[in-house]
Scaffold this motif. Structure first.
Motif, PDB file in Angstrom:
ATOM      1  N   VAL A 144       0.841  -1.191   0.000  1.00 61.20           N
ATOM      2  CA  VAL A 144       0.000   0.000   0.000  1.00 61.20           C
ATOM      3  C   VAL A 144       0.878   1.244   0.000  1.00 61.20           C
ATOM      4  N   VAL A 145       0.414   2.276  -0.678  1.00 59.32           N
ATOM      5  CA  VAL A 145       1.156   3.525  -0.791  1.00 59.32           C
ATOM      6  C   VAL A 145       0.312   4.646  -0.203  1.00 59.32           C
ATOM      7  N   PRO A 146       0.685   5.171   0.974  1.00 62.44           N
ATOM      8  CA  PRO A 146      -0.070   6.275   1.586  1.00 62.44           C
ATOM      9  C   PRO A 146       0.010   7.535   0.725  1.00 62.44           C
ATOM     10  N   CYS A 147      -0.909   8.416   0.936  1.00 62.31           N
ATOM     11  CA  CYS A 147      -0.955   9.665   0.170  1.00 62.31           C
ATOM     12  C   CYS A 147      -0.030  10.715   0.787  1.00 62.31           C
ATOM     13  N   HIS A 164       4.701   6.730  -7.458  1.00 65.03           N
ATOM     14  CA  HIS A 164       5.339   7.027  -8.744  1.00 65.03           C
ATOM     15  C   HIS A 164       5.297   8.520  -9.065  1.00 65.03           C
ATOM     16  N   ALA A 165       4.656   9.311  -8.186  1.00 61.82           N
ATOM     17  CA  ALA A 165       4.537  10.747  -8.425  1.00 61.82           C
ATOM     18  C   ALA A 165       4.650  11.492  -7.100  1.00 61.82           C
ATOM     19  N   ASN A 166       5.072  12.750  -7.161  1.00 58.00           N
ATOM     20  CA  ASN A 166       5.234  13.543  -5.936  1.00 58.00           C
ATOM     21  C   ASN A 166       3.914  13.790  -5.209  1.00 58.00           C
ATOM     22  N   ASP A 167       2.877  14.094  -5.960  1.00 53.97           N
ATOM     23  CA  ASP A 167       1.605  14.506  -5.348  1.00 53.97           C
ATOM     24  C   ASP A 167       0.434  13.732  -5.937  1.00 53.97           C
ATOM     25  N   TYR A 168       0.474  12.395  -5.820  1.00 57.14           N
ATOM     26  CA  TYR A 168      -0.657  11.619  -6.325  1.00 57.14           C
ATOM     27  C   TYR A 168      -1.873  11.892  -5.432  1.00 57.14           C
ATOM     28  N   PRO A 169      -3.068  12.047  -6.013  1.00 62.60           N
ATOM     29  CA  PRO A 169      -4.222  12.532  -5.249  1.00 62.60           C
ATOM     30  C   PRO A 169      -4.815  11.573  -4.220  1.00 62.60           C
TER      31      PRO A 169
END
Length: 225
Positions: A144-147, A164-169
């Protein structure tokens, strides 16, 4: 994946890439293959090896490849591709059931990601707890990838750490169709994920209700004072 790596090395820069032994070669967790396009650079990495670690990962790779042979390995690649389609369709059904969505990643033929927006988007602990619940139920491949997680490594700050991105929503769960995966494995994974999601939501609702009651009581006490 090889075509992307070759293109990246040709038009940009790739120092090295890492291949997990369990996901790519059916070898137990505990090793990886480091490769690249500059032999001298790879040799420098090799010299960093302290020489004290176990040789079992290398031995496991050798035994596995010798037992499979070229034809056996190609058969597993074909089966993995078929299982990816099955995993994708079934994970989408599960995501719809929980009011989540399967993220659109058309250029990734191995990994899938399902949003966790409705688990508890304002509570990272609920998201990481889901990962812990899956791991204790022997689901070790998914993560799991927290926000908005931030981590500093060697004085460099990674925004959206593990993402995979700095600011995934939103937070999301990643699952891969690894070499050697079977239909039964996919079914067991989806069954356990479904149970964990239901349990996580129940606990989140329970905690929210307790907090609301606590806040209500605090407000009453202040009025009485």
């Amino acid at each position: 994946c090889c075509s992307f790596l070759i293109k990246g090395a040709r038009v940009g820069r790739i120092d090295a890439f890492v291949q997990s032994l369990d996901k790519n070669f059916m070898v137990p967790v505990g090793g990886a293959i480091i490769a690249g396009f500059n032999e001298s650079f790879i040799q420098e990495i090799s010299k960093m090896y302290p020489g004290r670690a176990s040789a079992s990962p290398s031995l496991d790779v050798l035994i596995t490849l010798l037992s499979l042979g070229a034809s056996g390995y190609k058969r597993l690649l074909k089966e993995r591709k078929e299982m990816f389609s099955y995993l994708s369709s079934e994970l989408k059904k599960l995501a719809d059931t929980h009011n989540e969505r399967l993220l659109d990643t058309p250029h990734n033929p191995i990994s899938l990601a399902m949003s966790l927006k409705n688990l508890d988007e304002n509570n990272d602990a609920a998201v990481t707890q889901l990962g812990s619940m899956l791991f204790t139920r022997q689901v070790s491949g998914a993560r799991v990838v927290p926000c908005g997680s931030v981590q500093t490594v060697n004085n460099y700050t990674f925004k959206g750490f593990m993402s995979h991105a700095n600011d995934y929503p939103c937070a999301y769960l990643n699952a891969a169709s690894a070499i050697g995966i079977k239909k039964e494995d996919v079914d067991v994974f989806l069954k356990r994920l479904d149970k964990c999601l239901k349990t996580s939501r129940k606990e989140a609702k329970k905690e929210k209700s307790v907090n609301e009651i606590s806040n209500s009581n605090t407000g009453t006490e202040q009025l009485e004072d």
